[in-house]
Write a protein that holds these residues in place. Structure first.
Motif, short mmCIF file in Angstrom:
data_model
loop_
_atom_site.label_atom_id
_atom_site.label_comp_id
_atom_site.label_asym_id
_atom_site.label_seq_id
_atom_site.Cartn_x
_atom_site.Cartn_y
_atom_site.Cartn_z
N SER A 420 0.81 -1.22 0.00
CA SER A 420 0.00 0.00 0.00
C SER A 420 0.85 1.27 0.00
O SER A 420 0.29 2.37 0.05
CB SER A 420 -0.92 0.00 1.23
N LEU A 421 2.18 1.13 -0.05
CA LEU A 421 3.06 2.29 0.10
C LEU A 421 3.73 2.69 -1.21
O LEU A 421 4.10 1.83 -2.01
CB LEU A 421 4.15 1.99 1.14
N PRO A 422 3.95 3.98 -1.43
CA PRO A 422 4.74 4.45 -2.59
C PRO A 422 6.22 4.21 -2.34
O PRO A 422 6.70 4.39 -1.22
CB PRO A 422 4.42 5.95 -2.64
N VAL A 423 6.96 3.83 -3.39
CA VAL A 423 8.36 3.47 -3.20
C VAL A 423 9.21 4.66 -2.76
O VAL A 423 10.21 4.48 -2.07
CB VAL A 423 8.96 2.86 -4.49
N ASN A 424 8.83 5.87 -3.14
CA ASN A 424 9.66 7.02 -2.79
C ASN A 424 9.50 7.45 -1.34
O ASN A 424 10.21 8.33 -0.86
CB ASN A 424 9.34 8.20 -3.72
N LYS A 425 8.54 6.82 -0.62
CA LYS A 425 8.36 7.13 0.79
C LYS A 425 8.36 5.86 1.65
O LYS A 425 7.84 5.86 2.76
CB LYS A 425 7.05 7.89 1.01
N MET A 426 8.95 4.79 1.13
CA MET A 426 8.94 3.51 1.84
C MET A 426 9.58 3.65 3.21
O MET A 426 9.06 3.18 4.23
CB MET A 426 9.67 2.45 1.02
N GLY A 427 10.75 4.29 3.28
CA GLY A 427 11.45 4.43 4.55
C GLY A 427 10.70 5.30 5.53
O GLY A 427 10.61 4.98 6.72
N THR A 428 10.15 6.42 5.05
CA THR A 428 9.40 7.32 5.93
C THR A 428 8.19 6.63 6.53
O THR A 428 7.94 6.70 7.74
CB THR A 428 8.94 8.57 5.15
N TYR A 429 7.42 5.93 5.68
CA TYR A 429 6.24 5.26 6.18
C TYR A 429 6.58 4.09 7.10
O TYR A 429 5.86 3.80 8.06
CB TYR A 429 5.35 4.78 5.03
N MET A 430 7.69 3.39 6.81
CA MET A 430 8.12 2.33 7.72
C MET A 430 8.47 2.92 9.09
O MET A 430 8.18 2.32 10.13
CB MET A 430 9.33 1.59 7.15
N GLY A 431 9.10 4.09 9.09
CA GLY A 431 9.40 4.76 10.35
C GLY A 431 8.15 5.18 11.09
O GLY A 431 8.05 5.03 12.32
N ILE A 432 7.17 5.71 10.34
CA ILE A 432 5.91 6.11 10.97
C ILE A 432 5.16 4.88 11.49
O ILE A 432 4.56 4.91 12.57
CB ILE A 432 5.03 6.88 9.96
N PHE A 433 5.23 3.78 10.74
CA PHE A 433 4.57 2.54 11.16
C PHE A 433 5.12 2.08 12.51
O PHE A 433 4.41 1.47 13.32
CB PHE A 433 4.78 1.47 10.11
N ASN A 434 6.38 2.40 12.76
CA ASN A 434 6.99 2.05 14.03
C ASN A 434 6.34 2.77 15.20
O ASN A 434 6.43 2.30 16.34
CB ASN A 434 8.49 2.36 13.99
N PHE A 435 5.67 3.92 14.94
CA PHE A 435 4.94 4.59 16.02
C PHE A 435 3.99 3.62 16.71
O PHE A 435 3.80 3.67 17.93
CB PHE A 435 4.10 5.76 15.48
N PHE A 436 3.38 2.74 15.92
CA PHE A 436 2.33 1.87 16.44
C PHE A 436 2.90 0.57 17.01
O PHE A 436 2.16 -0.31 17.43
CB PHE A 436 1.30 1.63 15.35
N ILE A 437 4.23 0.50 17.03
CA ILE A 437 4.95 -0.49 17.82
C ILE A 437 5.41 0.18 19.12
O ILE A 437 5.34 -0.39 20.19
CB ILE A 437 6.16 -1.04 17.04
N VAL A 438 5.83 1.43 18.99
CA VAL A 438 6.42 2.16 20.11
C VAL A 438 5.35 2.66 21.09
O VAL A 438 5.51 2.55 22.31
CB VAL A 438 7.25 3.34 19.59
N ILE A 439 4.26 3.22 20.58
CA ILE A 439 3.23 3.78 21.46
C ILE A 439 2.68 2.74 22.44
O ILE A 439 2.55 3.02 23.64
CB ILE A 439 2.11 4.44 20.63
#
Length: 492
Positions: A420-439
């Motif tokens: 579901s992610l665009p390749v040019n923002k793969m790293g950014t979205y993976m980092g944001i996805f980590n919010f929902f591991i960290v929170i």
């Protein structure tokens, strides 16, 4: 591509199985351990989106993601060497912060690396391969203190306030393995250039018509208003905690809400000044305009990782008190129990490595959502069953269910997400996805100490049962996730 994860998980496994033990040895009370662990998730919350955004916009002689693998590996290896030599508790807590930050610098780009390098039909297998190396590394790392003590007669106890030699040597070995494994990936792989990735993205989008949510342009007013709401909520909740004399650790949540509000206000001010290319602005905008699939997976991740963090914090305390009948970290019986926890962690990680390649097969027979749901149910039963057993050997059965869940947590959400992610923002979205591991980890660190002390009367075994219930909730929620790749395959 995935071999470096063996080293990364080597570091994480040593941390997860031994840091609570180190804290207790240095004088931490059992209900204060979650607060000391708060460094780990907070570090991930800050580091991963920053590293993800930076790696999306990096291209040099080492490539796009590999410079971050290497930097994190060097720092993490040094932290692993220093951690067990902490002379006092506050230094150990600080070393956990540094160690976790360094591991996160290496780990986040590895997730994006697989998303970059593999087409959608291979990503389930790609992330399952990561699960295999994660499980393998964690098995060896978790077993190290037990093996050193029982096979090589390394001293497993030490005077009060000192870390046993078996733990120290395990961390030294971990540092060497970490840097070696990551170096192998760095030196033996290549990366596609940004131009090649854009070409692949165009081909996939034409063939698959990837669904993405429309990106809504968020203005400064929106961020300023939301920021004030979050700060207000933090202040009101803090006052309630104060007036009702609730646990002080709950202030972590209210302060966190206030900080998040402040970050949004700063973002709004940056936008009002025309600074829309700031990393903070980009990350916050992407957070609020994430794809639908990512938002649904975020809730699943929240409950899954709350369960895992409760296990990592409290398994040593629960097993030594519930099974071995001791709460004295200087006793031989306690250290026997702590070593057995290391072996149990090796069992669940080993089982995760064994079943990792079974998951893509199950996903083909059913789908990724059902596969993940079944795995999470097994994990929930595994956590809850610990309260029913009274012999160390029986806990191995509990670890099998947890191992299946762990293998799936490391693979299925990421395989679903990347489609579901665009390749040019793969790293950014993976980092944001980590919010929902960290929170959820921050929530666990905030409320579990309060629950164990005031509701569970100091019996940490009930924290594990709470984690099991949380995993059941995740198992239900994953069934409602929109898997973009699944819909595309049906169309084909």
């Amino acid at each position: 591509m995935s071999f470096g994860f063996l080293g990364i998980q080597f570091g994480f496994a040593l941390q997860n199985a031994n840091v609570s033990r180190i804290f207790e040895t240095l004088g931490a009370k059992v209900d204060n351990i979650p607060i000391l662990w708060i460094a780990a998730p907070v570090t991930g919350l800050i580091i991963q989106p920053i590293i993800g955004h930076m790696s999306d916009n990096t291209w040099n002689r080492l490539g796009r993601r590999r410079p971050y693998f290497l930097t994190g590996a060097v720092l993490a290896s040094l932290a692993l060497i220093f951690m067990p030599n902490s002379p006092v508790l506050w230094i150990a807590a600080g070393m956990l912060w540094i160690m976790d930050a360094s591991i996160n610098i290496s780990m986040e780009p590895f997730r994006a690396f697989v998303g970059d390098m593999l087409p959608s039909e291979q990503r389930t297998t790609g992330f399952a391969t990561q699960s295999f190396f994660i499980g393998t590394g964690a098995v060896i790392a978790s077993l190290l203190p037990y093996v050193l003590t029982n096979w090589f007669n390394v001293q497993n106890t030490a005077p009060a306030g000192q870390i046993p030699l078996s733990v120290k040597l395990s961390f030294y070995i971990g540092g060497a393995v970490f840097i070696s494994a990551v170096l192998l990936t760095v030196l033996s792989t290549k990366e596609y250039s940004p131009e090649e990735l854009n070409d692949f993205s165009e081909v996939e989008s034409k063939a698959d018509n990837t669904e993405m949510e429309d990106v809504i342009s968020l203005g400064s007013g929106s961020f300023l208003k939301r920021g004030l709401y979050w700060i207000g909520a933090g202040v009101v909740t803090s006052l309630l905690i104060y007036f009702y004399a609730l646990g002080k650790e709950l202030y972590i949540l209210t302060v966190g809400a206030g900080i998040f509000g402040l970050v949004q206000i700063i973002t709004g001010l940056l936008i009002s000044r025309g600074n829309t290319n700031s990393g903070m602005v980009i990350v916050l905008r992407d957070l609020f305009t994430m794809p639908k699939t990512m938002g649904q997976l975020a809730v699943v991740q929240f409950f899954s990782w709350f369960a895992l963090f409760s296990m990592w914090i409290y398994t040593t305390s629960a097993v030594t008190s519930h099974i071995y009948g001791t709460k004295d970290p200087t006793s031989d019986l306690y250290n026997q129990g702590a070593n057995w926890v290391g072996l149990l962690f090796a069992v669940y990680n080993g089982f995760a490595a064994l079943v990792a390649f079974l998951l893509p097969v199950l996903a083909r027979w059913t789908n990724r959502r059902i596969t993940h749901s079944v795995s999470l149910v097994a994990g929930g039963f595994g956590l809850i069953s610990i309260i029913l057993f009274h012999s160390p050997e029986m806990l191995i059965l509990s670890m099998l269910g947890i191992g299946l869940a762990w293998a799936s947590i490391l693979a299925m959400p990421y395989a679903i997400l990347t489609g579901s992610l665009p390749v040019n923002k793969m790293g950014t979205y993976m980092g944001i996805f980590n919010f929902f591991i960290v929170i959820p980890q921050i929530l666990a660190a905030s409320i579990l100490g309060f629950l164990v002390r005031d509701l569970f009367k100091g019996e940490s075994i009930y924290a594990l049962a709470t984690g099991g219930i949380s995993m059941f909730i995740a198992a239900i929620l994953i069934l409602f996730v929109n898997d973009v790749d699944e819909k595309k395959s049906k169309k084909l």
